[in-house]
Each structure stands twice: as C-alpha cells, then as structure tokens.
Scaffold this active site. Structure first.
Site, PDB file in Angstrom:
ATOM      1  N   PRO A  89       0.818  -1.219   0.000  1.00  0.00           N
ATOM      2  CA  PRO A  89       0.000   0.000   0.000  1.00  0.00           C
ATOM      3  C   PRO A  89       0.847   1.262   0.000  1.00  0.00           C
ATOM      4  O   PRO A  89       0.337   2.355  -0.232  1.00  0.00           O
ATOM      5  CB  PRO A  89      -0.829  -0.123   1.287  1.00  0.00           C
ATOM      6  N   GLU A 116       2.474  -7.674   9.028  1.00  0.00           N
ATOM      7  CA  GLU A 116       2.760  -6.240   8.998  1.00  0.00           C
ATOM      8  C   GLU A 116       3.658  -5.858   7.825  1.00  0.00           C
ATOM      9  O   GLU A 116       3.964  -4.682   7.635  1.00  0.00           O
ATOM     10  CB  GLU A 116       3.430  -5.807  10.310  1.00  0.00           C
ATOM     11  N   ARG A 154      -3.234  -9.795 -20.444  1.00  0.00           N
ATOM     12  CA  ARG A 154      -4.148  -9.469 -21.541  1.00  0.00           C
ATOM     13  C   ARG A 154      -3.490  -8.569 -22.581  1.00  0.00           C
ATOM     14  O   ARG A 154      -4.015  -8.414 -23.688  1.00  0.00           O
ATOM     15  CB  ARG A 154      -5.425  -8.833 -20.993  1.00  0.00           C
ATOM     16  N   ASP A 169      -9.794   0.321 -24.478  1.00  0.00           N
ATOM     17  CA  ASP A 169     -10.188   0.244 -23.082  1.00  0.00           C
ATOM     18  C   ASP A 169     -10.087   1.593 -22.392  1.00  0.00           C
ATOM     19  O   ASP A 169      -9.380   2.500 -22.834  1.00  0.00           O
ATOM     20  CB  ASP A 169      -9.285  -0.746 -22.326  1.00  0.00           C
TER      21      ASP A 169
END
Length: 262
Positions: A89, A116, A154, A169
């Site tokens: 993150p 963690e 893809r 897209d």
C-alpha cells in the site's frame, strides 16, 4: 512472458490466473506463471517465516532469509533478468501506463507480503519497485499480484482475440490525428436485443455510418470522463472538435457552458 510469484499462498494467484483471457494466454504459451512459497525455504521444525517487530507493536514481520532464498530460486529458474515488484500500500499507484511498462518485460517477480509486511532490509536490497493497487489495506499481496498478472497478461500479443479491444479500453491513451495523447474512459457498449424494457440501442450504432459512430463514441468517452473522472480530463488540451463534442454532451444533459465574466 514469465511471472514468478513469491507468496505464502502461491496457489491463490495461480487459481485466479486459470480462467478467461489470462488462462487462454497461458494455454497459448504467452504467459508462464510460477509460484514460490517462502515456507519451503524456512528452517526449523516449524518452518517459521515471520517474527515480532523490533521496537514493539502488534503483528509480525516476514523474515529476510526465507524470502531471499525464494527470490534466489526464482531468479535461477530462468537466466533472463527479472524485475522484482513488491505489492505494498506504500507503493506507487498502479496505472495503465505502468501496466504497459510491466507487460513489456520478459520476466517479473511479484513479492507478496503478509502480516505487517516485509523486513525493510530485504526491500532495500532486492526489490526494484513497490506498487499499490489502491489506497486501502489487504490482508496480503496475493490479490494485488493477481491484478497485475491479469492486467499484463491481456496485453501480451495474441492474448485477446481482437487486438483492437485493448487499445479501446478505459485509461488507454487516445491519440486522434494532430492531438496529444490523452486518457479517457471508455464509451458505453450495447448488444442484442435492439429494443428492451430497459431501453433501446442508440440509433447511431445501427446506422452503418462509421464516421458518425466514431464521433458518437468519442463524444460519449469525453462526456463520461467529464462526469465520472474529471481529474483525467484536461479541457485546456482538448482540440476544438473535442470541445464541441463535450459542449454538445453537456447541453444534452441540460448543462450549459458559461464562459462569461458576469
């Protein structure tokens, strides 16, 4: 393309990659996915892969040695250089531009943390970059790894039955003649039946007039981006034609542009 996933649950990512476009890419030999479990390289009867953090605090931190041994095994399994990505993150946000960059690599190694996180010394020594799939926290990096596997697979040549599909897209750069490349959301799509209790297919899509269809799709992409992701739309850089399309879209919604001072 070869992707190695270092994870306590490598089978999770493998299962996610077994279906649809990604599964087809594997069947066609366009993607090779391999899993490495740090627990297989841990020592002792309990095969321990984590320990308490120095300085105190909740949770556990993944140990250096089992992860480093996994990385070494993954690197030695193929002589080609591998880019090592840690799913975190705290990483840079994943974008379509980054996906295209990763898809151009011959090899990727995706490192999935748990608990963690991972001992910072390993990240500093052995990781090329950290990537985040959003501003939230997951219980591990496996879902994020599966997202990257799907996104880059893809884009491998031959993975999609229609190569133009990827270019149209959302978030893909659009480069109309003479205009700088921009990123827009995709236009809406329709299929059979023509008429339904939920509404009818826009007549322009059945007109057979390819120029008008392209114009309508461009207008819808501009309008949707303006409505849903205005942060992506730099109106100052739009061509006069695009500005006219967007103004007409706004007018159709009852929104009137007002450039007056007063």
């Amino acid at each position: 393309m070869r992707i190695d996933v270092i994870s306590l649950f490598p089978e999770f990512v493998a299962q996610c990659a077994a279906f649809g476009v990604v599964g087809r890419a594997g069947e066609r030999g366009l993607l090779s996915l391999h899993g490495w479990n740090p627990r297989d390289y841990a020592e002792g009867n309990y095969r321990r892969v984590d320990d308490r953090p120095f300085g105190g605090g909740p949770g556990m931190v993944m140990l250096i040695d089992p992860l480093r041994a996994s990385l070494k095994a993954a690197r030695e399994a193929d002589p080609r250089p591998a880019r090592v990505v840690y799913l975190s993150p705290q990483g840079a946000p994943l974008t379509q531009a980054k996906v295209r960059e990763l898809a151009g690599q011959e090899r990727l190694v995706l490192l999935c943390g748990r608990y963690e996180g991972v001992d910072e010394r390993l990240l500093a020594a052995d990781v090329d970059e950290e990537i985040s799939i959003g501003d939230y926290v997951l219980s591990g990096g496996e879902l994020a790894a599966a997202v990257i596997v799907d996104a880059v697979a893809r884009l491998q040549e031959g993975a999609l039955n229609d190569a133009d599909s990827a270019e149209q897209d959302s978030f893909e750069p659009v480069d109309p003649a003479g205009d700088p490349a921009r990123v827009l959301l995709d236009c809406p799509h329709y299929t059979r039946p023509v008429s339904h209790e939920l509404g009818d297919v826009p007549a322009v899509l059945m007109s057979g007039n390819h120029a008008e269809i392209a114009r309508w799709r461009r207008q819808q992409a501009l309008g949707r981006t303006w409505q849903r992701r205005p942060d992506l739309l730099d109106e100052a850089s739009l061509s006069n034609a695009d500005r006219a399309l967007l103004a007409a879209y706004r007018a159709s919604l009852g929104t009137v542009d007002d450039d007056s001072d007063g």
